[in-house]
Design an enzyme around this catalytic site. Structure first.
Site, mmCIF file in Angstrom:
data_model
loop_
_atom_site.group_PDB
_atom_site.id
_atom_site.type_symbol
_atom_site.label_atom_id
_atom_site.label_comp_id
_atom_site.label_asym_id
_atom_site.label_seq_id
_atom_site.Cartn_x
_atom_site.Cartn_y
_atom_site.Cartn_z
ATOM 1 N N LYS A 131 0.838 -1.202 0.000
ATOM 2 C CA LYS A 131 0.000 0.000 0.000
ATOM 3 C C LYS A 131 0.870 1.248 0.000
ATOM 4 O O LYS A 131 0.620 2.183 -0.753
ATOM 5 C CB LYS A 131 -0.925 0.003 1.233
ATOM 6 C CG LYS A 131 -2.203 -0.771 0.983
ATOM 7 C CD LYS A 131 -3.034 -0.993 2.244
ATOM 8 C CE LYS A 131 -3.326 0.255 3.015
ATOM 9 N NZ LYS A 131 -4.308 -0.027 4.115
ATOM 10 N N GLU A 190 -5.629 -0.434 16.663
ATOM 11 C CA GLU A 190 -6.623 -1.487 16.501
ATOM 12 C C GLU A 190 -7.717 -0.988 15.568
ATOM 13 O O GLU A 190 -8.331 0.053 15.823
ATOM 14 C CB GLU A 190 -7.217 -1.848 17.871
ATOM 15 C CG GLU A 190 -7.826 -3.228 17.849
ATOM 16 C CD GLU A 190 -8.734 -3.496 19.041
ATOM 17 O OE1 GLU A 190 -9.588 -4.373 18.929
ATOM 18 O OE2 GLU A 190 -8.575 -2.806 20.064
ATOM 19 N N ASP A 237 -8.040 3.140 4.824
ATOM 20 C CA ASP A 237 -8.542 1.828 5.189
ATOM 21 C C ASP A 237 -9.284 1.343 3.961
ATOM 22 O O ASP A 237 -10.069 2.092 3.367
ATOM 23 C CB ASP A 237 -9.455 1.869 6.412
ATOM 24 C CG ASP A 237 -9.683 0.457 6.953
ATOM 25 O OD1 ASP A 237 -8.696 -0.299 7.057
ATOM 26 O OD2 ASP A 237 -10.833 0.104 7.246
ATOM 27 N N GLY A 257 -2.938 -8.741 -2.124
ATOM 28 C CA GLY A 257 -4.276 -9.001 -1.577
ATOM 29 C C GLY A 257 -5.182 -9.760 -2.541
ATOM 30 O O GLY A 257 -4.823 -10.815 -3.071
HETATM 31 P P1 ITT Z 1 -2.566 -1.087 7.362
HETATM 32 O O1 ITT Z 1 -3.753 -1.252 8.272
HETATM 33 O O2 ITT Z 1 -1.243 -1.066 8.105
HETATM 34 O O3 ITT Z 1 -2.691 0.066 6.426
HETATM 35 P P2 ITT Z 1 -3.597 -3.503 6.077
HETATM 36 O O4 ITT Z 1 -3.068 -4.491 5.068
HETATM 37 O O5 ITT Z 1 -4.157 -4.076 7.358
HETATM 38 O O6 ITT Z 1 -2.472 -2.384 6.398
HETATM 39 P P3 ITT Z 1 -6.243 -2.525 5.509
HETATM 40 O O7 ITT Z 1 -6.653 -2.590 6.927
HETATM 41 O O8 ITT Z 1 -6.628 -1.328 4.714
HETATM 42 O O9 ITT Z 1 -4.659 -2.640 5.331
HETATM 43 O O10 ITT Z 1 -6.745 -3.866 4.838
HETATM 44 C C1 ITT Z 1 -6.943 -3.886 3.513
HETATM 45 C C2 ITT Z 1 -7.010 -5.315 3.035
HETATM 46 O O11 ITT Z 1 -7.938 -5.295 1.932
HETATM 47 C C3 ITT Z 1 -5.659 -5.752 2.476
HETATM 48 O O12 ITT Z 1 -4.904 -6.492 3.395
HETATM 49 C C4 ITT Z 1 -6.081 -6.561 1.248
HETATM 50 O O13 ITT Z 1 -6.401 -7.865 1.651
HETATM 51 C C5 ITT Z 1 -7.381 -5.863 0.791
HETATM 52 N N1 ITT Z 1 -7.071 -4.808 -0.213
HETATM 53 C C6 ITT Z 1 -7.091 -3.456 -0.027
HETATM 54 N N2 ITT Z 1 -6.724 -2.801 -1.153
HETATM 55 C C7 ITT Z 1 -6.439 -3.755 -2.050
HETATM 56 C C8 ITT Z 1 -5.977 -3.726 -3.383
HETATM 57 O O14 ITT Z 1 -5.677 -2.596 -4.010
HETATM 58 N N3 ITT Z 1 -5.818 -4.886 -4.004
HETATM 59 C C9 ITT Z 1 -6.073 -6.055 -3.389
HETATM 60 N N4 ITT Z 1 -6.480 -6.179 -2.134
HETATM 61 C C10 ITT Z 1 -6.668 -5.044 -1.459
#
Ligand code: ITT
Length: 204
Positions: free
Chosen positions: A12, A40, A69, A153
């Protein structure tokens, strides 16, 4: 202009840095600030979680901070995995186990019942409070087998009808131009610009 990005997800951070970099906004990840609190993500919406992440880190770093998010909403699953996208398949979830669970949940459904969208909420905050929250989304559908190795993801199972390929088969440059995250951060850029102008105005 330097802004802090409140994420520990390297994929990200890389996407966000590329999106904001084209406008001369320099990004620094929260990892560069030792002792930054773990946040959290217990909100009911993407916006709530983004606001909490941005404000907590803005207070800790005393700098303008952006947090996103994001996640996947699948229509046939009443919007799941939604805010639980990162941990859909449990505590030790990986991208692969999340995709396997998703494909299992949708097994047998025809293409027209596999519609989904990626959502991204971005919050901008300084130590004094949240300045604004914006949102971007990208529509598509979940295919039956993962395809492609770019992105992260759910990208390998998310098919874009617009481009005729999954987000993981797409050139990352294209994804960074059109994705939910690109759309949300384009709007967030405007908030950052406005903030910069106001700061400059008030220091005169
Ligand atoms: P941070 O909280 O530290 O930012 P995280 O991976 O936990 O990192 P999120 O809470 O935003 O991030 O969770 C987003 C999830 O949604 C991520 O782990 C992916 O599984 C999915 N996701 C979000 N954007 C995506 C994308 O562009 N392509 C594919 N999957 C995505």
């Amino acid at each position: 202009m330097q802004v802090v990005i409140s994420t520990r997800n390297k994929n990200k951070l890389q996407e966000i840095s590329r999106i904001l970099g084209t406008e001369g906004i320099e990004t620094v990840g929260v990892e560069m600030f030792p002792g930054a609190p773990e946040i959290e993500e217990d909100g009911r919406t993407f916006a709530e979680n983004a606001a909490k992440k941005a404000l907590t880190i803005a207070r800790f770093t005393k700098r303008l901070t952006l947090a996103d998010d994001s996640g996947l909403e699948v229509e046939a699953l009443a919007g799941a995995p939604g805010v639980y996208s990162a941990r859909y398949s449990g505590e030790n979830a990986t991208y692969e186990t999340n995709n396997q669970k998703l494909l299992a949940e949708l097994a047998g459904l025809p293409p027209e019942r596999r519609t989904a969208r990626f959502i991204c909420s971005v919050a901008v905050a300084d130590p004094g409070g949240v300045i604004g929250i914006v949102e971007g989304e990208y529509p598509g559908r979940i295919i039956e087998e993962p395809r492609g190795s770019n992105g992260f993801g759910y990208d390998p199972v998310f098919f874009s009808p617009e481009y005729g390929k999954t987000l993981a088969e797409m050139d990352p440059k294209v994804k960074n131009r059109i994705s939910h995250r690109a759309r949300a951060f384009q709007k967030a850029k405007e908030l950052v610009r406005k903030y910069q102008k106001e700061i400059r105005g008030s220091s005169r």
